[in-house]
Design a protein around this motif. Structure first.
Motif, PDB file in Angstrom:
ATOM      1  N   ARG A 150      16.622  88.394  52.462  1.00 31.16           N
ATOM      2  CA  ARG A 150      17.233  89.314  51.502  1.00 31.16           C
ATOM      3  C   ARG A 150      18.411  88.730  50.502  1.00 31.16           C
ATOM      4  O   ARG A 150      18.549  89.049  49.475  1.00 31.16           O
ATOM      5  N   PHE A 151      19.156  87.755  51.221  1.00 32.51           N
ATOM      6  CA  PHE A 151      20.326  87.184  50.331  1.00 32.51           C
ATOM      7  C   PHE A 151      19.804  86.472  49.292  1.00 32.51           C
ATOM      8  O   PHE A 151      20.192  86.193  48.214  1.00 32.51           O
ATOM      9  N   ILE A 190      15.826  89.045  67.182  1.00 32.00           N
ATOM     10  CA  ILE A 190      16.931  88.296  66.709  1.00 32.00           C
ATOM     11  C   ILE A 190      16.372  87.441  65.608  1.00 32.00           C
ATOM     12  O   ILE A 190      16.976  87.399  64.472  1.00 32.00           O
ATOM     13  N   PHE A 237      14.044  87.985  63.521  1.00 29.61           N
ATOM     14  CA  PHE A 237      13.436  88.797  62.509  1.00 29.61           C
ATOM     15  C   PHE A 237      14.765  89.131  61.804  1.00 29.61           C
ATOM     16  O   PHE A 237      14.976  88.988  60.499  1.00 29.61           O
ATOM     17  N   VAL A 238      15.967  89.325  62.347  1.00 31.52           N
ATOM     18  CA  VAL A 238      17.266  89.754  61.622  1.00 31.52           C
ATOM     19  C   VAL A 238      17.799  88.679  61.225  1.00 31.52           C
ATOM     20  O   VAL A 238      17.865  88.692  59.746  1.00 31.52           O
ATOM     21  N   MET A 239      17.760  87.505  61.540  1.00 31.50           N
ATOM     22  CA  MET A 239      18.022  86.430  60.968  1.00 31.50           C
ATOM     23  C   MET A 239      17.326  85.887  59.613  1.00 31.50           C
ATOM     24  O   MET A 239      17.768  85.622  58.636  1.00 31.50           O
ATOM     25  N   TYR A 298      15.115  88.080  57.999  1.00 27.15           N
ATOM     26  CA  TYR A 298      14.967  88.928  56.965  1.00 27.15           C
ATOM     27  C   TYR A 298      16.356  88.960  56.078  1.00 27.15           C
ATOM     28  O   TYR A 298      16.240  89.106  54.999  1.00 27.15           O
ATOM     29  N   GLN A 299      17.666  88.656  56.848  1.00 26.94           N
ATOM     30  CA  GLN A 299      18.831  88.530  56.387  1.00 26.94           C
ATOM     31  C   GLN A 299      19.018  87.595  55.217  1.00 26.94           C
ATOM     32  O   GLN A 299      19.494  87.604  54.219  1.00 26.94           O
TER      33      GLN A 299
END
Lengths: 231, 287
Positions: B36-37, B26, B28-30, B32-33
């Protein structure tokens, strides 16, 4: 009249809280009108059915009646409702197809597992938990969540995950199923009428994360705005 | 019993490890997102700046080329025409002495043609480089532009400003406003079939506003932009404005016609006045 129920709740506070905490996301779904969203509408159905089944199970448990048949039957129902949410979130046909196929697959497998785990289905007193179905459900749910996370990262369509309701829902589910996945097969052996094996704190972990999951659902639903959804 | 205890610990550790992995996933997703933004935003900014620079360079080149052509017309053609006029004047005296009326008539016609050509060259030079804008400022340049248009066309053009002394702005900004005004007025004449055009120039502490309103047939800017060639003028306006952080808004007044409002942040002149057209200067002009 409710003495036995109160006694059960006092003796099993964590698992009892896990039953009643469902009211929190349910109330928020109604007040925030989260059911306007298709996925959250399915989550609402899940929460309603979970609350009903959990209350019946609590009632049966407090009256010393075997309630595991409800747990077993709830597996395909809960999986259909929860994975159905992903059906509306995925955009690809392959993913949607996978979700629909897995719902049918889990239903068939769960029924088979109920028969496989219980030689005499008529004897509800000696009814036992399924051996594989819960684990399969967990593996599939975790796979769907990870697939969805991959889609989120790849598409870059959600600028702030912290205000995106479905991200919180996924996080809650991921934690709940992660806490349960290793434990599920053992419950078949431990949750018997004449149980001799006590798993101790490990047994409570899924209930703790069930509560955390409901809290994360609530955070997600709280972040839902009908105005934004209309836009 | 021993096995049971070991099983409990194994289950506990496995469950905790799985949970730790879930938490990490969870997080990592936050993370990485978010990364990327940020990366996407950075690339967008670079692309935007690059496009702006490209546009700026293109417009600078256009203005430099206009100035070069004007300079050539002024220095070469203009000088030669002046010399031709002088020679014709001398020749005219000789022809007048000879007393041949036919030759005299041809002579006068030639002189008048040369004078007309000189006027044309002067007009073209002025159109290419708005020298009035550079020397006297935006209000005078607009007034001159209106005066010329009213001579050539049968329409009424009204100009008003909220200040009598319009403060001088940066050269690029003044030229941008002037070109936009030119484009909007020309569009109104060419496409709107209008009889009246109102130009309003307003300035406050932060913004300069230029409003051009006509009483013509009106238009839908979105539809025009969609049809490739027809929208070049409007795209040109938007491109010029993008360089000076300006915006443009098109409206369709209830009484008919169309109205365009360009807004640009104020950018007072730094004090470097542009060089006037000079016979021996050929340097690049940076606007």
């Amino acid at each position: 009249m409710f003495d036995s129920h109160f006694a059960y709740i006092v003796n099993n506070p964590i698992s009892s809280i896990a039953v009643f905490v469902t009211v929190l996301p349910l109330t928020l779904t109604i007040t925030r009108k989260a059911f306007l969203d298709k996925s959250l509408r399915l989550l609402f159905c899940y929460l309603v059915s979970k609350l009903i089944i959990d209350i019946i199970m609590l009632h049966l448990a407090s009256t010393r009646t075997n309630n595991l048949i409800l747990y077993n039957l709830s597996i395909p129902l809960f999986y259909a409702l929860l994975s159905g949410m992903f059906y509306f979130q995925f955009t690809g046909k392959a993913q949607k197809g996978f979700v629909l196929t897995s719902i049918v697959g889990v239903f068939v497998f769960s029924i088979w597992d109920i028969f496989n785990s219980n030689e005499n289905l008529g004897d509800l007193n000696e009814h036992r938990l399924v051996l594989y179905a819960k684990t399969v459900e967990g593996v599939l749910m975790i796979s769907l969540i990870l697939l969805y996370f991959y889609e989120i990262i790849k598409s870059l369509q959600i600028p702030n995950l912290l205000t995106f309701p479905f991200f919180w829902v996924c996080s809650g589910l991921l934690l709940y199923y992660s806490s349960l996945i290793f434990l599920a097969p053992f419950l078949h052996y431990t949750y018997t009428w004449n149980n001799q094996t006590d798993l101790g704190i490990t047994e409570v972990i899924p209930s703790i994360f069930e509560i955390l999951c409901a809290v994360l659902f609530s955070v997600g639903i709280y972040n839902f705005s009908p105005r934004k959804y209309a836009k | 019993m021993q096995n049971s205890e070991e099983l409990k610990w194994a289950l506990l550790i496995a469950s905790l490890a799985m949970l730790a992995m879930a938490f990490c996933m969870i997080a990592f997703v936050m993370y990485y997102q978010k990364k990327r933004f940020e990366e996407e935003k950075r690339i967008n900014d670079i692309e935007k700046n690059y496009n702006r620079l490209l546009l700026d360079t293109a417009l600078n080149s256009e203005e430099t080329e206009r100035r070069r052509i004007a300079q050539d017309l002024h220095d070469d053609i203009g000088t030669m025409l002046s010399l031709t006029k002088l020679s014709l004047n001398q020749l005219s005296k000789l022809v007048a002495n000879s007393g041949d009326e036919k030759e005299e008539s041809i002579m006068k016609k030639s002189q008048s043609l040369v004078e007309e050509t000189i006027l044309h060259v002067r007009r073209i030079t002025r159109d290419l480089v708005p020298t009035t804008l550079e020397r006297f400022g935006l209000m005078e340049a607009i007034e001159e532009f209106i005066h010329k248009l009213e001579e050539d066309n049968n329409l009424v053009i009204a100009f008003q400003s909220n200040t009598e002394e319009f403060p001088r702005q940066g050269q690029k900004l003044e030229l941008t406003l002037y070109r936009i005004m030119q484009e909007l007025v020309n569009n109104a004449i060419k496409h709107a079939s209008c009889t009246k055009i109102d130009i309003v120039l307003e300035i406050d502490e932060e913004m300069i506003g230029l409003r051009v309103t006509d009483n013509g047939v009106g238009f839908d800017p979105e539809k025009i932009k969609e049809s490739n060639l027809a929208g070049l003028g409007l795209l040109g306006i938007e491109s010029r404005l993008a360089i000076v952080n300006g915006t443009v808004q098109y409206e369709q007044p209830a009484r008919g016609g169309s109205s365009a409002i360009a807004r640009i942040p104020v950018n007072p002149a730094s004090g470097n006045k542009p060089e006037p057209l000079h016979p021996f200067r050929r340097e690049r002009v940076n606007i």
